[in-house]
Design a protein around this motif. Sequence first.
Motif, mmCIF file in Angstrom:
data_model
loop_
_atom_site.group_PDB
_atom_site.id
_atom_site.type_symbol
_atom_site.label_atom_id
_atom_site.label_comp_id
_atom_site.label_asym_id
_atom_site.label_seq_id
_atom_site.Cartn_x
_atom_site.Cartn_y
_atom_site.Cartn_z
ATOM 1 N N ALA A 147 27.925 34.770 55.352
ATOM 2 C CA ALA A 147 28.082 34.604 53.899
ATOM 3 C C ALA A 147 28.971 33.396 53.661
ATOM 4 O O ALA A 147 29.845 33.066 54.476
ATOM 5 N N ARG A 148 28.755 32.742 52.523
ATOM 6 C CA ARG A 148 29.577 31.580 52.181
ATOM 7 C C ARG A 148 30.855 31.980 51.449
ATOM 8 O O ARG A 148 31.867 31.287 51.539
ATOM 9 N N TYR A 149 30.785 33.105 50.740
ATOM 10 C CA TYR A 149 31.956 33.517 49.952
ATOM 11 C C TYR A 149 32.116 35.034 50.046
ATOM 12 O O TYR A 149 31.121 35.775 50.127
ATOM 13 N N LEU A 150 33.352 35.480 50.022
ATOM 14 C CA LEU A 150 33.670 36.901 49.950
ATOM 15 C C LEU A 150 34.528 37.151 48.719
ATOM 16 O O LEU A 150 35.383 36.333 48.363
ATOM 17 N N ARG A 151 34.302 38.284 48.070
ATOM 18 C CA ARG A 151 35.098 38.674 46.901
ATOM 19 C C ARG A 151 35.745 40.027 47.181
ATOM 20 O O ARG A 151 35.056 40.999 47.522
ATOM 21 N N SER A 165 37.249 46.735 47.374
ATOM 22 C CA SER A 165 35.826 46.558 47.707
ATOM 23 C C SER A 165 35.609 45.154 48.253
ATOM 24 O O SER A 165 36.361 44.220 47.950
ATOM 25 N N ILE A 166 34.563 45.003 49.066
ATOM 26 C CA ILE A 166 34.220 43.718 49.672
ATOM 27 C C ILE A 166 32.788 43.390 49.273
ATOM 28 O O ILE A 166 31.869 44.204 49.467
ATOM 29 N N GLU A 167 32.614 42.209 48.705
ATOM 30 C CA GLU A 167 31.291 41.740 48.317
ATOM 31 C C GLU A 167 31.082 40.344 48.899
ATOM 32 O O GLU A 167 32.037 39.601 49.108
ATOM 33 N N ALA A 168 29.825 39.993 49.146
ATOM 34 C CA ALA A 168 29.485 38.710 49.752
ATOM 35 C C ALA A 168 28.453 37.998 48.898
ATOM 36 O O ALA A 168 27.624 38.631 48.235
ATOM 37 N N GLN A 215 26.982 33.857 42.384
ATOM 38 C CA GLN A 215 26.344 34.494 41.229
ATOM 39 C C GLN A 215 25.782 35.867 41.588
ATOM 40 O O GLN A 215 25.869 36.790 40.786
ATOM 41 N N HIS A 216 25.201 35.958 42.743
ATOM 42 C CA HIS A 216 24.615 37.224 43.180
ATOM 43 C C HIS A 216 25.465 37.760 44.327
ATOM 44 O O HIS A 216 25.622 37.100 45.357
ATOM 45 N N TRP A 217 25.978 38.962 44.127
ATOM 46 C CA TRP A 217 26.903 39.548 45.093
ATOM 47 C C TRP A 217 26.281 40.778 45.746
ATOM 48 O O TRP A 217 25.597 41.566 45.093
ATOM 49 N N GLN A 218 26.537 40.913 47.025
ATOM 50 C CA GLN A 218 26.029 42.040 47.808
ATOM 51 C C GLN A 218 27.208 42.825 48.371
ATOM 52 O O GLN A 218 28.146 42.249 48.920
ATOM 53 N N ALA A 219 27.138 44.145 48.220
ATOM 54 C CA ALA A 219 28.234 44.988 48.685
ATOM 55 C C ALA A 219 28.305 44.996 50.206
ATOM 56 O O ALA A 219 27.287 45.177 50.884
ATOM 57 N N TRP A 220 29.502 44.799 50.714
ATOM 58 C CA TRP A 220 29.759 44.851 52.156
ATOM 59 C C TRP A 220 30.682 46.026 52.505
ATOM 60 O O TRP A 220 31.296 46.036 53.559
ATOM 61 N N GLY A 221 30.789 46.977 51.650
ATOM 62 C CA GLY A 221 31.633 48.123 51.935
ATOM 63 C C GLY A 221 33.020 47.965 51.332
ATOM 64 O O GLY A 221 33.210 47.302 50.305
ATOM 65 N N SER A 222 33.991 48.564 51.960
ATOM 66 C CA SER A 222 35.358 48.545 51.439
ATOM 67 C C SER A 222 36.329 48.330 52.580
ATOM 68 O O SER A 222 35.998 48.501 53.761
ATOM 69 N N GLY A 223 37.563 47.962 52.195
ATOM 70 C CA GLY A 223 38.614 47.758 53.171
ATOM 71 C C GLY A 223 39.887 48.462 52.748
ATOM 72 O O GLY A 223 40.083 48.782 51.562
ATOM 73 N N GLN A 224 40.744 48.682 53.712
ATOM 74 C CA GLN A 224 42.011 49.344 53.408
ATOM 75 C C GLN A 224 43.129 48.665 54.181
ATOM 76 O O GLN A 224 43.024 48.425 55.382
#
Length: 447
Positions: free
Chosen positions: A208-212, A168-171, A176-185
């Motif tokens: 976005a400043r950070y990706l998780r 999964s990709i979150e931004a 502290q607050h993460w927003q879903a950016w979809g998924s990757g493969q």
Amino acid sequence: MKSIIQATLLMAFVLSPAMAAERLDDYASQWPIELSGEGPWYRLEVPMALHFAARYGDLRDLRVFNGAGQPLAYALTPGQAPSQDSLRQHQVRWFPVHAGAGEGLAVSNLRVQRSSSGTLIEVLDEANEQMPATRLRGWVLDASAIDDELVQLQLNWVGGEDGFQRFSIEASDDLQHWQAWGSGQLARLSFADERIEQRQVELPGRTARYLRLLWQSPQQAPQLTEVQLSSRRREQALAPLVWSQPLVASVSPDGQYQWQLPLALPIERLRLALEQENSLVPLRVSGRGDNQSAWRSLTSGLLYRLPENGQELRQDELQLPGWSVRQLRVQVDQRGGGLGSAAPSLQVAVRASQLVFLLRGEPPYHLAVGRTGAQSAALPLNTLIPGYQPQRLAQLGQARIELQAEVLQPPGEVVAQDWRRWGLWAVLLAGVGLLALMALSLLRRSQ
């Protein structure tokens, strides 16, 4: 006394709208407008002849009228040029995210250390010390140095089994607050001596400043060896140029060439006609706003028309700084052979503008310029078209005017139609003067 004051104020109230009203006949140059496409908004590419016919370089005296003589709402906007997207690659830092063996899909709490600029220094796990992190669940990517839209992620890794990996990709901008950016493969497949890899993942084109990245299948993340983010910067190109017809020079006694424009305009480029083959013309270009101003150097350069390998090389244009000038002067270095005996012609260019107006009333519709003392009546484009988006401009109806010939000199002033306006001003000022005399008389009586 009170009745005189009331009468004077009433006269001012009645006359002001009459003085403010504008008519088509107040403008020296008028053209019928031809419409095509769907309205009610229409756009028109402003030709150079219209600039030459105006009284002001910013077209503040431009108006659009309907068949009843009513002025229409309009806006002036720079000419449209296609936007250009540039892609940039960035090497970024990455930090591990661990989870305890018994936590399943949950991710342990994180303690983040950042520098004063927002760049990540370290990501620490705050899980129970008696339950050491045994599983690498994912990675936090530091994109804080990238201001543009993120459009692609590219990873390289070692370890792990061949096959597919899904995450999964979150931004976030604050970790502290993460927003879903979809998924990757990702994929790494091997067969015999062949290998297929899929290392790129598309991103939604947001900032976005950070990706998780959190691995889902398998739940063990691989060890990354390289992380690259691609960003997109959308740059609006300059508006195209609109050129004048050739203007013939006058020659000064000292052999310099001069051109007089109808009004001062922000000239961006000039084109000098090289009539003779094998021409080599070193020159210097100067400009000024009027006859009383000093000449200012605009540019210098080399123009030529030369043969090479059976073809002709031609350089007959020079870039100018875009300063507003009315007079241009070209000084030619005669060591290059000059421009010949005939006075050369010159073309000038300004950045294109578009007129957008809202159709109202019945035809015929007219475009008018050429009124001294006029003030701009242009609206902002997002006011003229509520909810305006840039891509909508190309969808508007088309308008055009038929110009028979280039206007090289401003037409004569329109004064015949102004007698009524001046007369109204005279009546109003006379009333104000009468009021002042009455007040002075009353003041003397009271003393």
